[in-house]
Design a protein around this motif. Sequence first.
Motif, PDB file in Angstrom:
ATOM      1  N   GLN D 113       0.813  -1.212   0.000  1.00  0.00           N
ATOM      2  CA  GLN D 113       0.000   0.000   0.000  1.00  0.00           C
ATOM      3  C   GLN D 113       0.852   1.271   0.000  1.00  0.00           C
ATOM      4  OE1 GLN D 113      -0.945  -2.616   2.331  1.00  0.00           O
ATOM      5  NE2 GLN D 113      -2.138  -3.332   0.599  1.00  0.00           N
ATOM      6  N   PHE D 114       1.870   1.297  -0.851  1.00  0.00           N
ATOM      7  CA  PHE D 114       2.687   2.502  -1.019  1.00  0.00           C
ATOM      8  C   PHE D 114       3.256   2.991   0.315  1.00  0.00           C
ATOM      9  CE2 PHE D 114      -0.193   2.205  -4.592  1.00  0.00           C
ATOM     10  CZ  PHE D 114       0.621   2.460  -5.679  1.00  0.00           C
ATOM     11  N   ALA D 115       3.806   2.040   1.104  1.00  0.00           N
ATOM     12  CA  ALA D 115       4.452   2.404   2.369  1.00  0.00           C
ATOM     13  C   ALA D 115       5.789   3.083   2.089  1.00  0.00           C
ATOM     14  CB  ALA D 115       4.648   1.151   3.227  1.00  0.00           C
ATOM     15  N   GLY D 170      11.963  12.452  -4.090  1.00  0.00           N
ATOM     16  CA  GLY D 170      10.963  11.427  -3.791  1.00  0.00           C
ATOM     17  C   GLY D 170      11.458  10.435  -2.756  1.00  0.00           C
ATOM     18  N   ILE D 171      12.717  10.043  -2.890  1.00  0.00           N
ATOM     19  CA  ILE D 171      13.284   9.095  -1.925  1.00  0.00           C
ATOM     20  C   ILE D 171      13.296   9.724  -0.542  1.00  0.00           C
ATOM     21  CG2 ILE D 171      15.383   7.846  -1.286  1.00  0.00           C
ATOM     22  CD1 ILE D 171      16.016   7.741  -4.354  1.00  0.00           C
ATOM     23  N   GLY D 172      13.791  10.969  -0.454  1.00  0.00           N
ATOM     24  CA  GLY D 172      13.865  11.639   0.843  1.00  0.00           C
ATOM     25  C   GLY D 172      12.491  11.858   1.462  1.00  0.00           C
ATOM     26  N   LEU D 173      11.538  12.309   0.653  1.00  0.00           N
ATOM     27  CA  LEU D 173      10.211  12.665   1.178  1.00  0.00           C
ATOM     28  C   LEU D 173       9.346  11.449   1.482  1.00  0.00           C
ATOM     29  CD1 LEU D 173       9.514  15.711  -1.152  1.00  0.00           C
ATOM     30  CD2 LEU D 173       9.817  15.790   1.338  1.00  0.00           C
ATOM     31  N   SER D 174       9.761  10.255   1.016  1.00  0.00           N
ATOM     32  CA  SER D 174       8.919   9.075   1.244  1.00  0.00           C
ATOM     33  C   SER D 174       8.733   8.823   2.730  1.00  0.00           C
ATOM     34  CB  SER D 174       9.530   7.848   0.560  1.00  0.00           C
ATOM     35  OG  SER D 174      10.749   7.505   1.183  1.00  0.00           O
ATOM     36  N   PHE D 175       9.699   9.244   3.553  1.00  0.00           N
ATOM     37  CA  PHE D 175       9.576   9.010   4.992  1.00  0.00           C
ATOM     38  C   PHE D 175       8.777  10.114   5.676  1.00  0.00           C
ATOM     39  CE2 PHE D 175      13.137   6.595   3.476  1.00  0.00           C
ATOM     40  CZ  PHE D 175      12.801   5.347   3.961  1.00  0.00           C
ATOM     41  N   VAL D 176       8.528  11.215   4.966  1.00  0.00           N
ATOM     42  CA  VAL D 176       7.601  12.252   5.440  1.00  0.00           C
ATOM     43  C   VAL D 176       6.181  11.833   5.026  1.00  0.00           C
ATOM     44  CG1 VAL D 176       6.999  14.704   5.341  1.00  0.00           C
ATOM     45  CG2 VAL D 176       9.401  13.991   5.112  1.00  0.00           C
ATOM     46  N   ASN D 177       5.973  11.700   3.712  1.00  0.00           N
ATOM     47  CA  ASN D 177       4.677  11.260   3.198  1.00  0.00           C
ATOM     48  C   ASN D 177       4.890  10.590   1.842  1.00  0.00           C
ATOM     49  OD1 ASN D 177       2.140  10.937   2.104  1.00  0.00           O
ATOM     50  ND2 ASN D 177       1.344  12.841   3.010  1.00  0.00           N
ATOM     51  N   PRO D 178       4.710   9.273   1.799  1.00  0.00           N
ATOM     52  CA  PRO D 178       4.999   8.553   0.549  1.00  0.00           C
ATOM     53  C   PRO D 178       4.176   9.055  -0.632  1.00  0.00           C
ATOM     54  CG  PRO D 178       4.415   7.009   2.311  1.00  0.00           C
ATOM     55  CD  PRO D 178       4.261   8.376   2.869  1.00  0.00           C
ATOM     56  N   TRP D 179       2.996   9.636  -0.360  1.00  0.00           N
ATOM     57  CA  TRP D 179       2.161  10.070  -1.480  1.00  0.00           C
ATOM     58  C   TRP D 179       2.762  11.275  -2.199  1.00  0.00           C
ATOM     59  CZ3 TRP D 179      -0.847   6.578  -3.250  1.00  0.00           C
ATOM     60  CH2 TRP D 179      -1.365   5.610  -2.378  1.00  0.00           C
ATOM     61  N   ILE D 180       3.522  12.108  -1.454  1.00  0.00           N
ATOM     62  CA  ILE D 180       4.253  13.195  -2.120  1.00  0.00           C
ATOM     63  C   ILE D 180       5.257  12.593  -3.101  1.00  0.00           C
ATOM     64  CG2 ILE D 180       5.788  15.181  -1.784  1.00  0.00           C
ATOM     65  CD1 ILE D 180       4.626  15.514   1.005  1.00  0.00           C
ATOM     66  N   GLY D 183       3.554  11.344  -6.065  1.00  0.00           N
ATOM     67  CA  GLY D 183       3.194  12.488  -6.899  1.00  0.00           C
ATOM     68  C   GLY D 183       4.371  12.941  -7.749  1.00  0.00           C
ATOM     69  N   LEU D 184       5.548  12.961  -7.148  1.00  0.00           N
ATOM     70  CA  LEU D 184       6.741  13.353  -7.898  1.00  0.00           C
ATOM     71  C   LEU D 184       7.034  12.365  -9.024  1.00  0.00           C
ATOM     72  CD1 LEU D 184       9.065  14.580  -5.011  1.00  0.00           C
ATOM     73  CD2 LEU D 184       8.386  15.918  -7.007  1.00  0.00           C
ATOM     74  N   TYR D 185       6.888  11.063  -8.731  1.00  0.00           N
ATOM     75  CA  TYR D 185       7.164  10.054  -9.772  1.00  0.00           C
ATOM     76  C   TYR D 185       6.169  10.209 -10.930  1.00  0.00           C
ATOM     77  CZ  TYR D 185       9.623   7.794  -5.834  1.00  0.00           C
ATOM     78  OH  TYR D 185      10.422   7.517  -4.763  1.00  0.00           O
ATOM     79  N   VAL D 186       4.910  10.475 -10.576  1.00  0.00           N
ATOM     80  CA  VAL D 186       3.894  10.675 -11.620  1.00  0.00           C
ATOM     81  C   VAL D 186       4.239  11.920 -12.447  1.00  0.00           C
ATOM     82  CG1 VAL D 186       1.466  11.231 -12.043  1.00  0.00           C
ATOM     83  CG2 VAL D 186       2.070   9.460 -10.374  1.00  0.00           C
TER      84      VAL D 186
END
Lengths: 207, 207, 207, 207
Positions: D113-115, D170-180, D183-186
Amino acid sequence: MRQRDFRGKSLSMEKGRLEAFSDGVIAIIITIMVLELKVEEAHGADFAALSHVWNPFLAYVLSFIYIGIYWNNHHHMLQAAERSNGAILWANLHLLFWLSLVPFATAWMGENQFAAAPVALYGAVLLMAAIAYWMLQGTIIREHGRDSLLAQAMGRDLKGKLSPLCYIAGIGLSFVNPWISCGLYVLVALIWLVPDARIERLLKGRK
Amino acid sequence: MRQRDFRGKSLSMEKGRLEAFSDGVIAIIITIMVLELKVEEAHGADFAALSHVWNPFLAYVLSFIYIGIYWNNHHHMLQAAERSNGAILWANLHLLFWLSLVPFATAWMGENQFAAAPVALYGAVLLMAAIAYWMLQGTIIREHGRDSLLAQAMGRDLKGKLSPLCYIAGIGLSFVNPWISCGLYVLVALIWLVPDARIERLLKGRK
Amino acid sequence: MRQRDFRGKSLSMEKGRLEAFSDGVIAIIITIMVLELKVEEAHGADFAALSHVWNPFLAYVLSFIYIGIYWNNHHHMLQAAERSNGAILWANLHLLFWLSLVPFATAWMGENQFAAAPVALYGAVLLMAAIAYWMLQGTIIREHGRDSLLAQAMGRDLKGKLSPLCYIAGIGLSFVNPWISCGLYVLVALIWLVPDARIERLLKGRK
Amino acid sequence: MRQRDFRGKSLSMEKGRLEAFSDGVIAIIITIMVLELKVEEAHGADFAALSHVWNPFLAYVLSFIYIGIYWNNHHHMLQAAERSNGAILWANLHLLFWLSLVPFATAWMGENQFAAAPVALYGAVLLMAAIAYWMLQGTIIREHGRDSLLAQAMGRDLKGKLSPLCYIAGIGLSFVNPWISCGLYVLVALIWLVPDARIERLLKGRK
C-alpha cells in the motif's frame, strides 16, 4: 533523392522496431497465460485431477484466440502503414497495456468458474482493448491521410463497430447469466476469425 | 517489374513477421518450462534435495529437445516457403497453441513421477502438435502449389507419418507401463534429431 | 552469379533467425531470473525486510553479468560467422539449454545463502555452458574452415581455456569454503568483462 | 568504397541486434509485471475481491508508463545512433539491469500500500535507471563525436537533468509522506510523456 531514400529507410526501420516490440509483448502475453494452468491445482495424477483445470483451460483457449486475432489484425494494419511517429508509438503501447491485462482477467474468470463479476471484468478488458485498437487505427490513419490506401482499406469497419456493442452487452448480461456473456465473447471471436480480407484485397488491387 | 519487387518484398516481410512472432512464442515456451524446476521443491541445500527435482528435470530435457526440434523444422519449412497468407497465419497459431501446452504437460508429468495419466496427456499434446504441424505444412504447400520446391521437399515425409503412430501407441501403452510410452517419445525425438536433410539437399540442388 | 547472391541471402537470413531466436531465449533467461526476487520473502514494508532478498539479489547480479557476457560473446561470434547449418543450430540449442538452467541454479544458491552444494551446482552449470559454447565455436569454425577469418579471430583463446579450470576449481573448493568458489566465479566474470577485442580488431583490420 | 559499405552494414546489423535484444528484455519486463496482479489475492469472485489488487494495479500502471517511456526514448536514441561498440553494449546491459528491477520494486510497493520504504526503493531504482540511461547516452555520444547529430540532438537535456532531482526528492520525502513521492514520480512520467521532439525535429531538419 538520397534524402528521400534515407527518410524512407529510417521510417520503415522505426515501423519495424514498433512491430518487433509489439510482437514480443504479444508473444509473451499469449504464452504466460498458460502459466495459469497450474499443476498444483491438478491435485493427483489421474484424469479426474485435470477437471480442476478445465475452466481455466477453456478461458485460456478463448483468450489465446483473442490475442491471436489482435496479433493478426495488428500485423495487417501495420503492414498497410508506411511510417510511424510518437503518437503511434504511444497509441500502440496503450493497446498493449489493455492486452497485458487479458492474462489476469482470464485467470480470474477461469478460477471462478465463469462467475458474474469475472466475466464482466473480462468483457471490460476486451472493450478497452477494442477502444485502444480503434484509437491506434485512427492515429495511423491521421498520419497517412484520409485519402491513403490505409484509410480506404479500413472502410466502414463493421466488425470494429459491432464488437464493442457485444462487449457492452456481455458486461451488462453477465449479472443475468454469465454464459450469455461468454456466448457473446465467443461470437465476436468467430466474427473476427473470418479472415480480414479487406486490406489483403486492396493491397492486391494496388500491386 | 517494380510491382513484382514490391509485392515480393511485402510478402517476404509478412513471412518475416510470422517467423519473428513464432520465434518469440517458441523461445518463451522453451524457457518458461524451466520455471517448473522449483527451488522450493529442492528443500534444503544438499544434493539430496536435488533428487526432488530429478523427475521434473528429465521431463524438462525431453520437452526442451521436442521444442527445439519443432523450432528447427519450423525454421526449415518457412525458409523454403516464399510467402504467407491469412490461412497460414492461423495454421501457425494453431501449432503454437498446442506447443504452448507442452510446459503444463511437462510439469504435470514431471511432478507425478511419470505416472500413467500425465504420460498419456503428454503424448496427446505431442500428437495434437504433430497434427497441427502437418496442417500448417499442408496450408503452406497449398499456397505454393503442388509442383513447388516446397511440396517436393516434403516428399514422402516418413518421419511425419511415423511420429503420430508412436504418440498414439504411447498414449495407449501408458496405462500398461508409462516407461514404454516415454521410451517411444524419446525414440521419436531421436528420429527427428537426425538432421532433416531433405529440404537442405533440395535447396542446395537448386542453387 | 545470381545463384551465389541468392544463396548468400538465404544463408544470412538463416543466421539472422538463429540470432533472433537466441536473443529471445537469452532475453527471457536474463529477465525471468528477477522473478526469484520474491516479494513474499520481503516480509513487511521496511528495509529490514529487504535483507531476506539480499543473497538472492547478489546471486542475481552475478548471473545477470554472466548471461550478459554470453550474449555479448555469442553476438560477436555470430557476427563473424557468415552462415549457419543444422549442426550449428543444434550446438546453439545445446548452449541455450545449459544457460536456461542458470536461473534455477541462481535461485537455489541465493535462497540457501551460498551453501556448498548450491555453489557447486552453480559452477557445474557454468562449466557445462562453457563446454557448450566451446562446442558451438568448434562447429562454426568447422563450417567456415580452419583458414577463415573466424578461426583466426578465435586464436589461442586463453580466456576460453582458463574459465573451465576456474569452474572446476570452484566446484571442488565449494566443499572447503563456498566463498572461495564464488570468488573464482566473480574472477572469471571480470576476465570476460574486459572487451573481447580479438574479433573486433580483426574485423577492423579486414575492413 | 566497398569496404565502407561492408563496414556500414556490419555495424548497423550490430546495432540492429542490440535493439532487438533490448526490445526483447524490455518487452518481457513490461509484461511480467502483470504477473504480480495475482488472482489468488483477489479472494472470491465479486468486485470487492478486486480491491485487494487495486494498489498493485496502480503501481503496475505507473511502471508500465515508465518502461514505455524508456522503450520510447531508447528507440529514438538508437535510431539517431549509427553504430555500436563493446562499451555501448555493456552500458546498455547496465540500463537493462536496473530496468529489470522495476517489477520487483513495483510489486513490493503495490503489495504494501505505497508504504515509505517500498516507495523509497522504487525511487532508488528509477534513479539508478536514469543514471544508467545518462551513462548509455554519454557512451553513444563519445562513439559518434561531440559534433555529431546525436550530440546536438541531446542538447541541454533539461528533462534528463530534472528527473534525477525529482527521484532524489521522492526518496527523501517518502519518509515524510509517501504520497508526495508518488506524486513526484507521476510528475516525472508526465514530463516525459510529452513527446521528445528534440531528436525528431533535428532528424527532420537533416532530411
